[in-house]
Structure formats: structure tokens, C-alpha cells
Design a protein around this motif. Sequence first.
Motif, PDB file in Angstrom:
ATOM      1  N   GLY A  36       0.780  -1.225   0.000  1.00  0.00           N
ATOM      2  CA  GLY A  36       0.000   0.000   0.000  1.00  0.00           C
ATOM      3  C   GLY A  36       0.814   1.279   0.000  1.00  0.00           C
ATOM      4  N   MET A  37       2.142   1.185   0.203  1.00  0.00           N
ATOM      5  CA  MET A  37       2.973   2.389   0.127  1.00  0.00           C
ATOM      6  C   MET A  37       2.880   2.954  -1.279  1.00  0.00           C
ATOM      7  SD  MET A  37       6.492   1.419   2.190  1.00  0.00           S
ATOM      8  CE  MET A  37       7.219   3.046   2.138  1.00  0.00           C
ATOM      9  N   THR A  38       2.987   4.263  -1.405  1.00  0.00           N
ATOM     10  CA  THR A  38       2.967   4.885  -2.723  1.00  0.00           C
ATOM     11  C   THR A  38       4.344   4.807  -3.362  1.00  0.00           C
ATOM     12  OG1 THR A  38       3.566   7.088  -1.937  1.00  0.00           O
ATOM     13  CG2 THR A  38       1.199   6.535  -1.976  1.00  0.00           C
ATOM     14  N   TYR A  39       4.365   5.026  -4.676  1.00  0.00           N
ATOM     15  CA  TYR A  39       5.628   5.058  -5.405  1.00  0.00           C
ATOM     16  C   TYR A  39       6.536   6.143  -4.819  1.00  0.00           C
ATOM     17  CZ  TYR A  39       9.053   5.730  -9.051  1.00  0.00           C
ATOM     18  OH  TYR A  39      10.239   5.871  -9.725  1.00  0.00           O
ATOM     19  N   ASP A  40       5.974   7.312  -4.536  1.00  0.00           N
ATOM     20  CA  ASP A  40       6.781   8.414  -3.989  1.00  0.00           C
ATOM     21  C   ASP A  40       7.393   8.059  -2.640  1.00  0.00           C
ATOM     22  OD1 ASP A  40       6.292   9.998  -6.214  1.00  0.00           O
ATOM     23  OD2 ASP A  40       4.635  11.081  -5.274  1.00  0.00           O
ATOM     24  N   GLU A  41       6.656   7.337  -1.798  1.00  0.00           N
ATOM     25  CA  GLU A  41       7.197   6.914  -0.494  1.00  0.00           C
ATOM     26  C   GLU A  41       8.361   5.946  -0.680  1.00  0.00           C
ATOM     27  OE1 GLU A  41       3.359   7.103   2.476  1.00  0.00           O
ATOM     28  OE2 GLU A  41       3.469   5.431   1.061  1.00  0.00           O
ATOM     29  N   VAL A  42       8.209   5.008  -1.619  1.00  0.00           N
ATOM     30  CA  VAL A  42       9.282   4.046  -1.878  1.00  0.00           C
ATOM     31  C   VAL A  42      10.493   4.748  -2.478  1.00  0.00           C
ATOM     32  CG1 VAL A  42       9.942   1.988  -3.193  1.00  0.00           C
ATOM     33  CG2 VAL A  42       7.683   2.112  -2.122  1.00  0.00           C
ATOM     34  N   GLU A  43      10.247   5.678  -3.396  1.00  0.00           N
ATOM     35  CA  GLU A  43      11.358   6.407  -4.013  1.00  0.00           C
ATOM     36  C   GLU A  43      12.103   7.246  -2.976  1.00  0.00           C
ATOM     37  OE1 GLU A  43      12.091   8.430  -8.266  1.00  0.00           O
ATOM     38  OE2 GLU A  43      10.504   9.364  -7.079  1.00  0.00           O
ATOM     39  N   ALA A  44      11.386   7.800  -2.012  1.00  0.00           N
ATOM     40  CA  ALA A  44      12.045   8.558  -0.940  1.00  0.00           C
ATOM     41  C   ALA A  44      12.936   7.641  -0.100  1.00  0.00           C
ATOM     42  CB  ALA A  44      11.002   9.241  -0.063  1.00  0.00           C
ATOM     43  N   LEU A  45      12.526   6.388   0.049  1.00  0.00           N
ATOM     44  CA  LEU A  45      13.285   5.422   0.845  1.00  0.00           C
ATOM     45  C   LEU A  45      14.473   4.853   0.074  1.00  0.00           C
ATOM     46  CD1 LEU A  45      13.411   3.647   3.452  1.00  0.00           C
ATOM     47  CD2 LEU A  45      11.918   2.032   2.247  1.00  0.00           C
ATOM     48  N   LEU A  46      14.266   4.497  -1.194  1.00  0.00           N
ATOM     49  CA  LEU A  46      15.291   3.776  -1.963  1.00  0.00           C
ATOM     50  C   LEU A  46      15.990   4.608  -3.033  1.00  0.00           C
ATOM     51  CD1 LEU A  46      13.374   0.424  -2.581  1.00  0.00           C
ATOM     52  CD2 LEU A  46      15.027   0.933  -0.766  1.00  0.00           C
ATOM     53  N   GLY A  47      15.445   5.761  -3.367  1.00  0.00           N
ATOM     54  CA  GLY A  47      15.999   6.559  -4.454  1.00  0.00           C
ATOM     55  C   GLY A  47      15.343   6.189  -5.773  1.00  0.00           C
ATOM     56  N   THR A  48      15.895   6.672  -6.857  1.00  0.00           N
ATOM     57  CA  THR A  48      15.353   6.411  -8.193  1.00  0.00           C
ATOM     58  C   THR A  48      15.665   4.977  -8.609  1.00  0.00           C
ATOM     59  OG1 THR A  48      15.705   8.727  -8.768  1.00  0.00           O
ATOM     60  CG2 THR A  48      15.401   7.189 -10.593  1.00  0.00           C
ATOM     61  N   PRO A  49      14.693   4.254  -9.150  1.00  0.00           N
ATOM     62  CA  PRO A  49      14.961   2.868  -9.553  1.00  0.00           C
ATOM     63  C   PRO A  49      15.915   2.791 -10.746  1.00  0.00           C
ATOM     64  CG  PRO A  49      12.764   3.528 -10.270  1.00  0.00           C
ATOM     65  CD  PRO A  49      13.308   4.651  -9.426  1.00  0.00           C
ATOM     66  N   ALA A  50      16.641   1.684 -10.801  1.00  0.00           N
ATOM     67  CA  ALA A  50      17.539   1.443 -11.931  1.00  0.00           C
ATOM     68  C   ALA A  50      16.741   1.089 -13.182  1.00  0.00           C
ATOM     69  CB  ALA A  50      18.513   0.311 -11.598  1.00  0.00           C
ATOM     70  N   GLU A  51      15.597   0.440 -12.988  1.00  0.00           N
ATOM     71  CA  GLU A  51      14.717   0.061 -14.091  1.00  0.00           C
ATOM     72  C   GLU A  51      13.278   0.347 -13.690  1.00  0.00           C
ATOM     73  OE1 GLU A  51      15.125  -4.026 -15.386  1.00  0.00           O
ATOM     74  OE2 GLU A  51      17.205  -4.033 -14.737  1.00  0.00           O
ATOM     75  N   ALA A  52      12.460   0.771 -14.645  1.00  0.00           N
ATOM     76  CA  ALA A  52      11.035   0.985 -14.396  1.00  0.00           C
ATOM     77  C   ALA A  52      10.271   0.754 -15.687  1.00  0.00           C
ATOM     78  CB  ALA A  52      10.782   2.386 -13.871  1.00  0.00           C
ATOM     79  N   LYS A  53       9.215  -0.063 -15.600  1.00  0.00           N
ATOM     80  CA  LYS A  53       8.371  -0.344 -16.756  1.00  0.00           C
ATOM     81  C   LYS A  53       6.924  -0.062 -16.381  1.00  0.00           C
ATOM     82  CE  LYS A  53      11.401  -4.059 -18.271  1.00  0.00           C
ATOM     83  NZ  LYS A  53      11.554  -5.496 -18.429  1.00  0.00           N
ATOM     84  N   ASP A  54       6.253   0.731 -17.196  1.00  0.00           N
ATOM     85  CA  ASP A  54       4.832   1.035 -17.015  1.00  0.00           C
ATOM     86  C   ASP A  54       4.036   0.284 -18.067  1.00  0.00           C
ATOM     87  OD1 ASP A  54       4.747   3.038 -14.901  1.00  0.00           O
ATOM     88  OD2 ASP A  54       5.841   4.313 -16.295  1.00  0.00           O
ATOM     89  N   VAL A  55       3.072  -0.522 -17.608  1.00  0.00           N
ATOM     90  CA  VAL A  55       2.213  -1.254 -18.531  1.00  0.00           C
ATOM     91  C   VAL A  55       0.791  -1.255 -17.990  1.00  0.00           C
ATOM     92  CG1 VAL A  55       1.767  -3.469 -19.670  1.00  0.00           C
ATOM     93  CG2 VAL A  55       4.117  -2.757 -19.251  1.00  0.00           C
ATOM     94  N   MET A  56      -0.113  -0.606 -18.682  1.00  0.00           N
ATOM     95  CA  MET A  56      -1.543  -0.628 -18.375  1.00  0.00           C
ATOM     96  C   MET A  56      -1.863  -0.439 -16.893  1.00  0.00           C
ATOM     97  SD  MET A  56      -2.803  -3.560 -21.051  1.00  0.00           S
ATOM     98  CE  MET A  56      -4.500  -3.329 -20.618  1.00  0.00           C
ATOM     99  N   GLY A  57      -1.405   0.643 -16.316  1.00  0.00           N
ATOM    100  CA  GLY A  57      -1.727   0.959 -14.931  1.00  0.00           C
ATOM    101  C   GLY A  57      -0.890   0.252 -13.892  1.00  0.00           C
ATOM    102  N   THR A  58       0.077  -0.540 -14.328  1.00  0.00           N
ATOM    103  CA  THR A  58       0.990  -1.181 -13.381  1.00  0.00           C
ATOM    104  C   THR A  58       2.397  -0.683 -13.649  1.00  0.00           C
ATOM    105  OG1 THR A  58       1.481  -3.098 -14.764  1.00  0.00           O
ATOM    106  CG2 THR A  58      -0.436  -3.269 -13.312  1.00  0.00           C
ATOM    107  N   LYS A  59       3.186  -0.664 -12.626  1.00  0.00           N
ATOM    108  CA  LYS A  59       4.581  -0.240 -12.755  1.00  0.00           C
ATOM    109  C   LYS A  59       5.443  -1.294 -12.070  1.00  0.00           C
ATOM    110  CE  LYS A  59       5.830   4.103 -12.421  1.00  0.00           C
ATOM    111  NZ  LYS A  59       6.209   5.435 -11.919  1.00  0.00           N
TER     112      LYS A  59
END
Length: 88
Positions: A36-59
Motif C-alpha cells: 500500500g505504500m505509494t511510489y513516492d514513499e518508496v522512491e524517498a526510501l530507496l531513491g530512483t529505480p535502476a529500471e522501471a516499466k509502465d504497462v496498463m496501470g501497473t509499474k
Amino acid sequence: MPRRIAIIVLVVLMAVALVVGCSKINKENYDKIQMGMTYDEVEALLGTPAEAKDVMGTKSCVWGKAPQTISIKFVGDKVVFHSAEGLK
């Protein structure tokens, strides 16, 4: 003058060692990830991801690089699955 250069080199090497030794990709931070954590909360914890794929509402994102990685799947900007490999 050579002593001054040696001091500068030593300071630079210490700074590099500090940055390398302060990876956010570790077991302590992985254990903080919750469903349930948001992407922004995770990014604040871990930084920018090395890889990210967006497909039909999922990341799907991966932080770190082999052998130490954290993988997280988001649906509607919320964590729905997470896993890790090689964390210390």
C-alpha cells in the motif's frame, strides 16, 4: 606540495568509500517497504529505480543491480508485491 596532493587524494578516496558504503539497497530499507505504500514513499526510501516499466496501470521497478536488488510492483501507484535478492 606533494603532501597537499596526498591529503587531497586521501579525502577524495574517503568520500568515494562513503558513497559506495551508503547504498540504500539493503535489508533494513527492504524491511520498511509495506503493502500500500505509494511510489513516492518508496522512491524517498530507496531513491530512483535502476529500471522501471509502465504497462496498463501497473509499474514494475527494480532498485540496485545484481546481485543485490529490490523489485517492486505497483498498481494504481501502490505497492502490491515486493521481493529482494542478495541483501545483507
